[in-house]
Design a protein around this motif. Sequence first.
Motif, PDB file in Angstrom:
ATOM      1  N   SER A 164       0.788  -1.258  -0.111  1.00  0.00           N
ATOM      2  CA  SER A 164      -0.083   0.034  -0.074  1.00  0.00           C
ATOM      3  C   SER A 164       0.860   1.154   0.057  1.00  0.00           C
ATOM      4  N   GLY A 165       2.274   1.112   0.313  1.00  0.00           N
ATOM      5  CA  GLY A 165       3.025   2.525   0.226  1.00  0.00           C
ATOM      6  C   GLY A 165       3.520   2.620  -0.792  1.00  0.00           C
ATOM      7  N   VAL A 166       3.323   1.921  -2.153  1.00  0.00           N
ATOM      8  CA  VAL A 166       3.712   2.254  -3.587  1.00  0.00           C
ATOM      9  C   VAL A 166       2.637   3.324  -4.000  1.00  0.00           C
ATOM     10  N   THR A 167       2.648   4.470  -3.913  1.00  0.00           N
ATOM     11  CA  THR A 167       1.775   5.469  -4.427  1.00  0.00           C
ATOM     12  C   THR A 167       2.199   6.359  -5.299  1.00  0.00           C
ATOM     13  N   LYS A 168       1.415   7.418  -5.626  1.00  0.00           N
ATOM     14  CA  LYS A 168       1.929   8.438  -6.873  1.00  0.00           C
ATOM     15  C   LYS A 168       3.033   9.146  -5.914  1.00  0.00           C
ATOM     16  N   LYS A 169       2.862   9.746  -4.553  1.00  0.00           N
ATOM     17  CA  LYS A 169       3.590  10.285  -4.002  1.00  0.00           C
ATOM     18  C   LYS A 169       5.036   9.602  -3.903  1.00  0.00           C
ATOM     19  N   VAL A 173       9.093  10.286  -5.684  1.00  0.00           N
ATOM     20  CA  VAL A 173      10.331  10.473  -5.065  1.00  0.00           C
ATOM     21  C   VAL A 173      11.433   9.241  -5.798  1.00  0.00           C
ATOM     22  N   LEU A 174      10.930   7.957  -6.053  1.00  0.00           N
ATOM     23  CA  LEU A 174      11.707   7.227  -6.937  1.00  0.00           C
ATOM     24  C   LEU A 174      12.095   7.596  -8.170  1.00  0.00           C
ATOM     25  N   GLU A 175      11.299   8.104  -8.848  1.00  0.00           N
ATOM     26  CA  GLU A 175      11.763   8.784 -10.195  1.00  0.00           C
ATOM     27  C   GLU A 175      13.296   9.844 -10.014  1.00  0.00           C
ATOM     28  N   LYS A 176      12.739  10.629  -9.055  1.00  0.00           N
ATOM     29  CA  LYS A 176      13.731  11.586  -8.904  1.00  0.00           C
ATOM     30  C   LYS A 176      14.986  10.966  -8.099  1.00  0.00           C
ATOM     31  N   GLN A 177      14.974   9.964  -7.575  1.00  0.00           N
ATOM     32  CA  GLN A 177      16.054   9.115  -7.141  1.00  0.00           C
ATOM     33  C   GLN A 177      17.235   8.555  -8.040  1.00  0.00           C
ATOM     34  N   LYS A 178      16.333   8.048  -9.045  1.00  0.00           N
ATOM     35  CA  LYS A 178      17.152   7.229 -10.073  1.00  0.00           C
ATOM     36  C   LYS A 178      18.088   6.218  -9.636  1.00  0.00           C
ATOM     37  N   ARG A 179      17.467   5.301  -8.720  1.00  0.00           N
ATOM     38  CA  ARG A 179      18.419   4.508  -7.904  1.00  0.00           C
ATOM     39  C   ARG A 179      18.701   3.311  -8.966  1.00  0.00           C
ATOM     40  N   PHE A 180      19.789   2.582  -8.666  1.00  0.00           N
ATOM     41  CA  PHE A 180      20.562   1.662  -9.411  1.00  0.00           C
ATOM     42  C   PHE A 180      19.657   0.521  -9.850  1.00  0.00           C
ATOM     43  N   MET A 181      19.022  -0.090  -9.058  1.00  0.00           N
ATOM     44  CA  MET A 181      18.103  -1.457  -9.356  1.00  0.00           C
ATOM     45  C   MET A 181      16.623  -1.173  -9.725  1.00  0.00           C
ATOM     46  N   GLY A 182      16.365   0.247  -9.393  1.00  0.00           N
ATOM     47  CA  GLY A 182      14.712   0.260  -9.676  1.00  0.00           C
ATOM     48  C   GLY A 182      13.971  -0.509  -8.651  1.00  0.00           C
ATOM     49  N   VAL A 183      12.812  -1.010  -8.869  1.00  0.00           N
ATOM     50  CA  VAL A 183      11.927  -1.691  -8.239  1.00  0.00           C
ATOM     51  C   VAL A 183      12.017  -3.490  -8.257  1.00  0.00           C
ATOM     52  N   LYS A 200      -3.881   5.718 -12.643  1.00  0.00           N
ATOM     53  CA  LYS A 200      -4.651   5.679 -11.338  1.00  0.00           C
ATOM     54  C   LYS A 200      -3.790   5.357 -10.092  1.00  0.00           C
ATOM     55  N   GLU A 201      -4.193   5.571  -9.073  1.00  0.00           N
ATOM     56  CA  GLU A 201      -3.650   5.603  -7.555  1.00  0.00           C
ATOM     57  C   GLU A 201      -3.612   3.969  -7.242  1.00  0.00           C
ATOM     58  N   ASN A 202      -2.646   3.599  -6.775  1.00  0.00           N
ATOM     59  CA  ASN A 202      -2.669   2.082  -6.232  1.00  0.00           C
ATOM     60  C   ASN A 202      -3.977   1.739  -5.335  1.00  0.00           C
ATOM     61  N   PRO A 203      -4.618   0.785  -5.994  1.00  0.00           N
ATOM     62  CA  PRO A 203      -5.860   0.435  -5.188  1.00  0.00           C
ATOM     63  C   PRO A 203      -5.642   0.033  -4.003  1.00  0.00           C
ATOM     64  N   PHE A 204      -4.441  -0.567  -3.441  1.00  0.00           N
ATOM     65  CA  PHE A 204      -4.216  -1.036  -2.275  1.00  0.00           C
ATOM     66  C   PHE A 204      -4.088   0.098  -1.203  1.00  0.00           C
ATOM     67  N   TYR A 205      -3.706   1.381  -1.896  1.00  0.00           N
ATOM     68  CA  TYR A 205      -3.816   2.425  -1.196  1.00  0.00           C
ATOM     69  C   TYR A 205      -5.221   3.159  -1.081  1.00  0.00           C
ATOM     70  N   THR A 237      18.666   2.329   1.999  1.00  0.00           N
ATOM     71  CA  THR A 237      18.166   3.537   2.836  1.00  0.00           C
ATOM     72  C   THR A 237      17.928   4.829   1.925  1.00  0.00           C
ATOM     73  N   ASP A 238      17.606   4.846   0.974  1.00  0.00           N
ATOM     74  CA  ASP A 238      17.591   5.887  -0.021  1.00  0.00           C
ATOM     75  C   ASP A 238      16.227   6.571   0.045  1.00  0.00           C
ATOM     76  N   LYS A 239      16.008   7.620  -0.352  1.00  0.00           N
ATOM     77  CA  LYS A 239      15.026   8.590  -0.230  1.00  0.00           C
ATOM     78  C   LYS A 239      13.515   7.736  -0.546  1.00  0.00           C
ATOM     79  N   ALA A 240      13.659   6.996  -1.518  1.00  0.00           N
ATOM     80  CA  ALA A 240      12.382   6.271  -1.971  1.00  0.00           C
ATOM     81  C   ALA A 240      11.869   5.388  -0.978  1.00  0.00           C
ATOM     82  N   GLN A 241      12.819   4.589  -0.449  1.00  0.00           N
ATOM     83  CA  GLN A 241      12.589   3.482   0.622  1.00  0.00           C
ATOM     84  C   GLN A 241      11.896   4.122   1.857  1.00  0.00           C
TER      85      GLN A 241
END
Length: 427
Positions: A164-169, A173-183, A200-205, A237-241
């Motif tokens: 449920s924490g995978v949201t538009k918000k 953050v993830l998109e700005k982060q540009k992490r190495f391994m993504g999701v 749409k927003e995540n239905p679990f949220y 421990t990045d910003k997206a996490q």
Amino acid sequence: MTQLEFAKKNIITALMRKLAAIEGIKPLKLMRLMRAGKVVIPLNINHKIKKPCAVGATLSTKVNANIGTSTDESRISDEIGKLKCAIKHGADALMDLSVGGNLSKIRKEVLKYSTVPVGTVPVYEVAVRAAKKNNNFLKFSAEDVLSVLEEQAKQGVDFFTIHSGVTKKSLKVLEKQKRFMGVVSRGGAIIVSWMKLHKKENPFYSHFDQILDIAHKYDVTLSLGDGLRPGSILDATDKAQIAELKILGGLAKRARDRGVSVMIEGPGHVPLNQIEKNIVLEKKYCSGAPFYVLGPLVTDVAPGYDHITSAIGGAIAASFGADFLCYVTPAEHLRHPKINDVRDGVIASRIAAHAGDLVKRKKTAIEWDRNISAARKARDWRKQIQLSIDPQKARQYRLSSKPKLSKVCTMCGKYCSIKLMEDCLKA
């Protein structure tokens, strides 16, 4: 009422008394920890099992074993064999992660044979049903999600992992982060893909309140999943996490207010020097909710040995306050696990959990070490083997190399330090 609601009303149930006795604490203490949201009892009202457990603060560290079919390996008999193996070697809970074959039938068999709590990741079945019905595993609706949750809860599933924490918000953050391994979370990746397709927003949220209604009805514990967990120590421990973790903290409060027990899932791949920080942050943002960690794996370089990398991380995590360790098998990152992988994964995680409990000063853990040390000192091989975490393997090793002197082993023989010092004291 749910067990949490009983606790909120200061009512100590028979289940609480039973588990308090197992943990060696007073029932009143267990009830108060539940009331505060720091302990959960994952047990569906429709699931009758021999070995329920409590998870959380001041309790022994619990171990979960994942089983389940894949798209390439979907024999129910294999998974039931793994289930029995995991329970035999001490798993406190199981998760059925099946994505191949008849999922409802598989889950029915798992619930039938399991003597410990059973969890699932419902989005897997949502996706599988969509693929069969619409020829596209992303063509599902919020109503489809709720339907699967209701069916699984009615069937007797004890805890759900929902991302449920995978949201538009958090995705911004993830998109700005540009992490190495993504999701790297399978459930998280399905949800991200669904959100991108449907815009749409995540239905679990977005439908979290309806999910709480279902969980409350059957007293299902929610395990709020880490869909944005790091899949490499480079992303730990990045910003997206952390953005996701903060969202989960808010959802955890909503769940508890509704009388639904909740625990929080955590990373993932985390280097040694960041494990303590991850525990501290989870307890801070989630008000002390039980922390359920995958490993964590402390390095990315050990395919084939990731039960070891996760045991190292799990021991440290448990020592700093993690409550529930999800095992990792030697097959991680490589293949669908076999029964021997399950055994090795459970044993490795149990060693990690026990090591953490020693740091937590759990009396039962310390007494176990004291007793096996006494047997070792007395060179009582039978008792030492009996007290070992895997007696079968210990016995096989002892019998495979017989010493000339029965009271020693073939490593030191007549130069056995314990025997030498014993002889000195006799002289």
